[in-house]
Design an enzyme around this catalytic site. Structure first.
Site, PDB file in Angstrom:
ATOM      1  N   CYS A 152       1.774 -48.785  -1.738  1.00  0.00           N
ATOM      2  CA  CYS A 152       2.471 -48.784  -0.454  1.00  0.00           C
ATOM      3  C   CYS A 152       3.198 -50.113  -0.332  1.00  0.00           C
ATOM      4  O   CYS A 152       2.570 -51.144  -0.084  1.00  0.00           O
ATOM      5  CB  CYS A 152       1.487 -48.581   0.695  1.00  0.00           C
ATOM      6  N   HIS A 190       7.517 -40.396  -7.101  1.00  0.00           N
ATOM      7  CA  HIS A 190       8.645 -40.234  -6.181  1.00  0.00           C
ATOM      8  C   HIS A 190       9.672 -39.269  -6.746  1.00  0.00           C
ATOM      9  O   HIS A 190       9.963 -39.288  -7.948  1.00  0.00           O
ATOM     10  CB  HIS A 190       9.347 -41.574  -5.934  1.00  0.00           C
ATOM     11  N   GLU A 248       6.700 -38.656   3.125  1.00  0.00           N
ATOM     12  CA  GLU A 248       5.607 -39.193   2.330  1.00  0.00           C
ATOM     13  C   GLU A 248       4.480 -38.173   2.202  1.00  0.00           C
ATOM     14  O   GLU A 248       4.084 -37.548   3.193  1.00  0.00           O
ATOM     15  CB  GLU A 248       5.065 -40.481   2.955  1.00  0.00           C
ATOM     16  N   CYS A 253       9.563 -46.435   4.048  1.00  0.00           N
ATOM     17  CA  CYS A 253       8.683 -46.304   2.884  1.00  0.00           C
ATOM     18  C   CYS A 253       9.168 -47.311   1.853  1.00  0.00           C
ATOM     19  O   CYS A 253      10.244 -47.131   1.266  1.00  0.00           O
ATOM     20  CB  CYS A 253       8.719 -44.882   2.335  1.00  0.00           C
ATOM     21  N   GLY A 286       9.356 -45.993  -1.606  1.00  0.00           N
ATOM     22  CA  GLY A 286      10.429 -45.010  -1.625  1.00  0.00           C
ATOM     23  C   GLY A 286      11.799 -45.655  -1.732  1.00  0.00           C
ATOM     24  O   GLY A 286      12.683 -45.155  -2.434  1.00  0.00           O
TER      25      GLY A 286
END
Length: 276
Positions: free
Chosen positions: A75, A161, A210, A219, A222
């Site tokens: 994260c 991802h 997510e 994110c 991301g």
């Protein structure tokens, strides 16, 4: 049991941070989901537990839980908040350090103005490393999702991802395509799905669905994934500003084989207690 916590956010991606440095906290998925409920609990995108490091090269370790109780491996906004939390607690000074994430050591650098820079690792494009069930590595893949053929890139940034380039990110189908692709069996561990609009070679706009949390305001991993996929296609420069609904992140990637760095804010919201 009374739970003491700190509420934080990084560009709108919000967290409950719990101090487990001196005493472990045994929370099951139901407890985590109860805390994460935005009506009957505290509410968060992810819960972060700060723990003693198991890796001698790292100052501390952190565990990551999604709001549905599932665990996460990385994260980007969360590591910045953990670093800022440790700095305020007097456990880290301004400057460079390493933290142990569930996916491995992460280099971080804290600044006096509250920003945190995080080394997000070398993007991994091999399908087995993501993991993704493609027969060979490619810059783009196609799958039938919700009745339409969707083209996307796939990369691991400590977590899986999928990145979809769109003309207008405001109209991106997060709740339909994003939700469906995030649970596709082609991603055995699920994935985060980013929809990215290129403004110019140094600026993108992004929205992310997510896994385990749904649509979030930001994110970090991301944003890193989007830059990695599009820079690999030759569409972006090394320094990119990523605009998300909750704020902006600065991404730097020199290219293949190099680690990707992300810089952004880490904000304290409030301290609280909750009875579990």
């Amino acid at each position: 049991m009374k739970l003491r916590f700190t509420k934080m956010h990084g560009a709108g991606n919000d967290f409950v941070v719990v101090d487990c440095r001196y005493q472990p906290l045994d929370l099951d998925a139901n407890h985590v989901a109860k805390i994460g409920d935005r009506h009957f609990g505290v509410g968060f995108d992810q819960l972060l537990m700060v723990e003693p490091s198991r890796d001698p090269s790292c100052a501390f370790r952190y565990a990551i839980y999604n709001s549905d109780g599932s665990t996460a491996l990385q994260c980007g906004n969360g590591v910045r908040c953990v670093a800022a939390w440790l700095q305020r607690a007097g456990a880290l000074g301004v400057g460079a350090a390493k933290l142990e994430s569930p996916s491995g050591p992460i280099g971080i650098e804290t600044f006096a103005d509250g920003r945190v820079r995080a080394e997000m690792g070398v993007p991994q494009f091999a399908p087995a490393a993501i993991p993704f069930t493609a027969t060979h590595e490619s810059d783009s893949y196609r799958l039938n999702i919700t009745g339409s053929e969707i083209e996307f890139g796939a990369v691991a940034m400590g977590n899986p991802h999928a990145v979809i380039e769109v003309a207008d990110v405001a109209a991106a189908p997060l709740e339909s395509v994003g939700a469906a692709l995030s649970t596709s069996l082609h991603f055995p561990q699920g994935c985060n799905v980013g929809f990215v609009e290129i403004v110019n070679r140094a600026h993108v706009r992004l929205r992310v669905w997510e896994r385990g949390a749904g649509a979030t305001l930001a994110c970090g991993s991301g944003a890193c994934a989007a830059v990695a996929v599009l820079r690999r296609r030759g569409k972006l420069d090394a320094e990119v500003r990523g605009a998300l609904p909750g704020g902006e992140l600065e991404i730097h990637w020199d290219g293949a084989g190099c680690p990707l760095w992300m810089t952004g804010p880490a904000q304290f919201v409030f301290e609280g207690e909750m009875e579990l």
